[in-house]
Enzyme design. Structure first.
Site, PDB file in Angstrom:
ATOM      1  N   GLY A  49       0.785  -1.329  -0.035  1.00  0.00           N
ATOM      2  CA  GLY A  49      -0.049   0.095   0.048  1.00  0.00           C
ATOM      3  C   GLY A  49       1.011   1.223   0.080  1.00  0.00           C
ATOM      4  O   GLY A  49       2.063   1.322   0.507  1.00  0.00           O
ATOM      5  N   ALA A  52      -0.145   7.869   2.064  1.00  0.00           N
ATOM      6  CA  ALA A  52       0.745   8.871   2.383  1.00  0.00           C
ATOM      7  C   ALA A  52       1.635   8.234   3.646  1.00  0.00           C
ATOM      8  O   ALA A  52       2.916   8.343   3.387  1.00  0.00           O
ATOM      9  CB  ALA A  52       0.244  10.125   3.024  1.00  0.00           C
ATOM     10  N   GLY A  54       2.250   4.792   4.307  1.00  0.00           N
ATOM     11  CA  GLY A  54       2.943   3.718   3.846  1.00  0.00           C
ATOM     12  C   GLY A  54       4.112   4.019   3.127  1.00  0.00           C
ATOM     13  O   GLY A  54       5.120   3.404   3.065  1.00  0.00           O
ATOM     14  N   LYS A 197      -5.028   2.586  10.765  1.00  0.00           N
ATOM     15  CA  LYS A 197      -5.727   2.741  11.793  1.00  0.00           C
ATOM     16  C   LYS A 197      -7.324   2.962  11.471  1.00  0.00           C
ATOM     17  O   LYS A 197      -7.772   3.774  10.829  1.00  0.00           O
ATOM     18  CB  LYS A 197      -5.346   4.129  12.191  1.00  0.00           C
ATOM     19  CG  LYS A 197      -4.180   4.359  12.706  1.00  0.00           C
ATOM     20  CD  LYS A 197      -3.649   6.006  13.010  1.00  0.00           C
ATOM     21  CE  LYS A 197      -2.182   5.988  13.704  1.00  0.00           C
ATOM     22  NZ  LYS A 197      -1.914   7.240  13.772  1.00  0.00           N
ATOM     23  N   ALA A 236       2.551  12.403   8.156  1.00  0.00           N
ATOM     24  CA  ALA A 236       3.621  11.716   7.434  1.00  0.00           C
ATOM     25  C   ALA A 236       4.429  12.681   6.851  1.00  0.00           C
ATOM     26  O   ALA A 236       5.668  12.474   6.647  1.00  0.00           O
ATOM     27  CB  ALA A 236       2.739  10.764   6.376  1.00  0.00           C
ATOM     28  N   LYS A 286      -9.884   8.209  17.616  1.00  0.00           N
ATOM     29  CA  LYS A 286      -9.359   9.478  17.286  1.00  0.00           C
ATOM     30  C   LYS A 286      -9.874  10.047  15.969  1.00  0.00           C
ATOM     31  O   LYS A 286     -10.226  10.974  15.819  1.00  0.00           O
ATOM     32  CB  LYS A 286      -7.833   9.906  17.681  1.00  0.00           C
ATOM     33  CG  LYS A 286      -6.977   8.937  16.808  1.00  0.00           C
ATOM     34  CD  LYS A 286      -6.352   9.799  15.462  1.00  0.00           C
ATOM     35  CE  LYS A 286      -5.719   8.933  14.742  1.00  0.00           C
ATOM     36  NZ  LYS A 286      -5.057   9.374  13.438  1.00  0.00           N
ATOM     37  N   ARG A 348      -6.076  14.417   7.876  1.00  0.00           N
ATOM     38  CA  ARG A 348      -7.017  14.269   6.967  1.00  0.00           C
ATOM     39  C   ARG A 348      -8.547  14.067   7.252  1.00  0.00           C
ATOM     40  O   ARG A 348      -9.294  14.471   6.554  1.00  0.00           O
ATOM     41  CB  ARG A 348      -6.532  13.091   5.892  1.00  0.00           C
ATOM     42  CG  ARG A 348      -6.957  11.518   6.090  1.00  0.00           C
ATOM     43  CD  ARG A 348      -6.533  10.604   5.359  1.00  0.00           C
ATOM     44  NE  ARG A 348      -5.207  10.426   5.271  1.00  0.00           N
ATOM     45  CZ  ARG A 348      -4.445   9.574   4.534  1.00  0.00           C
ATOM     46  NH1 ARG A 348      -5.394   8.615   3.858  1.00  0.00           N
ATOM     47  NH2 ARG A 348      -3.102   9.276   4.514  1.00  0.00           N
ATOM     48  N   ASN A 349      -8.636  13.470   8.369  1.00  0.00           N
ATOM     49  CA  ASN A 349      -9.879  13.323   8.853  1.00  0.00           C
ATOM     50  C   ASN A 349     -10.623  14.562   9.118  1.00  0.00           C
ATOM     51  O   ASN A 349     -11.681  14.962   9.000  1.00  0.00           O
ATOM     52  CB  ASN A 349     -10.062  12.325   9.955  1.00  0.00           C
ATOM     53  CG  ASN A 349      -9.849  10.939   9.435  1.00  0.00           C
ATOM     54  OD1 ASN A 349     -10.689  10.263   9.139  1.00  0.00           O
ATOM     55  ND2 ASN A 349      -8.595  10.481   9.716  1.00  0.00           N
ATOM     56  N   GLN A 376     -10.534   7.284   6.921  1.00  0.00           N
ATOM     57  CA  GLN A 376     -10.466   6.243   7.847  1.00  0.00           C
ATOM     58  C   GLN A 376     -11.696   6.319   8.960  1.00  0.00           C
ATOM     59  O   GLN A 376     -12.351   5.581   9.401  1.00  0.00           O
ATOM     60  CB  GLN A 376      -9.362   5.662   8.752  1.00  0.00           C
ATOM     61  CG  GLN A 376      -8.220   5.170   7.597  1.00  0.00           C
ATOM     62  CD  GLN A 376      -8.390   3.788   7.188  1.00  0.00           C
ATOM     63  OE1 GLN A 376      -8.197   2.959   8.052  1.00  0.00           O
ATOM     64  NE2 GLN A 376      -9.003   3.528   6.145  1.00  0.00           N
TER      65      GLN A 376
END
Length: 463
Positions: A49, A52, A54, A197, A236, A286, A348-349, A376
């Site tokens: 994968g 970012a 990974g 995650k 990352a 989180k 990003r979330n 995620q």
């Protein structure tokens, strides 16, 4: 097809930074000995994968150890065929020309011309192609070192000693079920480090959480002792730019301590912990509340007061949930809050929540977003709510003194579920979860959790 990294062994990285010489080879030799590697037998590490985190993780290993070519091979797998659209190619061209070290590297590798042609629309670039040159599609503005890229999954994993799971949790099971077919004839058992995650919820025969490490073990038959989780409060791109960061690798004692030592770098400190599943679950939790934080920030024009009100309520819900999941939840407070904090700042979330509130994205567009990858927190919202809404987990309501499912005492989680999973409410309704005068003081929710025997080991599949 496997990409190659050209150039002689030097003291400089391909992206212009210098190799660290503080015991790097000794750490590599120590891990090789633990894995029974003889001279001339490569230690084979592959990332699965290329999102970012990974990609950055593989690039960190390549920068640190890739020049020991007679001792270690570091590669990364991603699916082939993903094209780079013209607007992204134009942005990529701007990034290349703003970095002299990257520009010189591409010219030296005779790779610059294809980026010129892509900017003009005369050529289509592909994600695996640009990854070989050090560009992650989800993190264009942060050039990485060139990497050896494999697009054939069987070739990538069949004899790998260490596999790093950089896939979203929603893709982990499917890919590792495919990997298991290539491992049927293996004699040695690989080590797997999961960066994912996210969680799934299983409701039968009893409600419980399924984590990526459990998915991997179930799919492949690799014992959980050989599967570890690495997570921490970090972004990352900032880690690759050598901002000081720390992480924690969790799992069995046999592998976590030597791997923590192997992964540690001067700017990236890795601790170790035995509590695998709980830390993994907290990494998913989180993300849930980060989406709501992004919504609140956008809807209140970054009001510090509104964000602090949200933070008080969301942290009380997280504390409440950790008391259900962990026998000693106080040990998780620091790592969970640190990971939450960095995600609220730049994750990003949180970004996704902001875009929803601004109307620039909608839930109907799905949770895989161009330039960002998988969000995620969306699937985690569904999993946590559906799990905690089971009557069999009921607790006493503080005012009504009647049993209610734990999710009913988590109004933010409930509201996010109705917005993103059921699609019954619009993002603006998240503010109602903060402004409802019938809500309990968040302090009371914490007191409820601390004053009752809340711990439900069955939620994590434990007796």
């Amino acid at each position: 097809m496997v990409g190659t990294v050209e150039g002689d062994q030097t003291s400089a990285h391909s992206n212009g930074s210098l190799h660290s010489t503080n015991g790097t080879e000794e750490r590599l030799d120590e891990l090789r000995r633990l894995l029974g590697k003889s001279d001339g037998d490569l230690l084979k590490i592959v990332g699965i994968g290329a999102g970012a985190w990974g990609s950055v993780f593989a690039a960190l290993l390549q920068d640190a150890y890739g020049h020991f070519r007679e001792k270690v091979q570091i590669r990364i797998w991603r699916r082939p065929g993903r094209s780079v659209d013209r607007s992204t190619a134009e942005h990529l061209f701007e990034v290349i020309n703003s970095r002299e070290d990257v520009l010189r590297r591409l010219i030296r590798r005779c790779a610059y011309l294809k980026y010129v042609e892509a900017r003009l629309g005369d050529r289509t670039l592909y994600a695996d192609e640009i990854l070989r040159d050090g560009f992650c599609l989800n993190m264009i503005e942060t050039p990485l070192c060139p990497m050896k890229v494999v697009t054939n999954l069987q070739e990538a994993v069949w004899d790998a000693d260490i596999v790093v799971n950089g896939l979203p949790s929603t893709e982990t099971r499917e890919v590792f079920e495919e990997i298991s077919r290539y491992w049927k004839e293996r004699i040695s058992v690989p080590i797997i480090i999961s960066l994912a995650k996210g969680i799934e919820a299983a409701l039968d025969p009893v409600p419980r959480i399924i984590t990526p490490t459990q998915m991997i073990s179930s799919a492949t038959g690799v014992p959980i002792e050989n599967i570890l989780y690495l997570g921490g409060p970090n972004i990352a791109s900032e880690i690759y730019n050598k901002e000081y960061a720390n992480a924690r690798i969790c799992g069995a004692d046999k592998w976590r301590k030597p791997l923590a030592k192997f992964l540690r770098q001067p700017h990236f400190i890795v601790w170790d912990n035995s509590d695998l599943v709980t830390h993994e679950v907290m990494g998913g939790l989180k993300n849930v509340y980060a989406i709501g934080a992004g919504m609140v920030a956008a809807l209140t024009n970054e009001s510090a007061t509104s964000k602090s009100v949200y933070f008080a309520h969301c942290t009380s819900e997280m504390i409440f949930i950790t008391h259900l999941l962990a026998e000693q939840p106080e040990k998780l407070a620091g790592p969970l809050l640190a990971d939450t904090y960095v995600t609220l700042l730049k994750g990003r979330n949180a970004w996704y929540g902001q875009m929803l509130a601004k109307g620039e994205l909608s839930p109907d567009m799905g949770d895989s977003i161009k330039g960002k990858g998988m969000i995620q927190g969306v699937s985690a919202i569904g999993a946590f709510y559906e799990l905690l809404d089971q009557p069999s987990l009921s607790v006493l309501h503080p005012k009504d003194n009647k049993p209610v499912a734990p999710a009913q005492l988590c109004p933010i989680l409930k509201r996010l579920y109705k917005i993103l999973i059921k699609r019954e409410l619009c993002p603006q309704d998240i503010l109602q979860a903060l402004r409802d005068e019938t809500m309990n003081d968040p302090r009371e929710r914490i007191e409820i959790a601390q004053s009752h025997a809340f711990y439900r080991p069955s939620l994590l599949g434990q007796p």
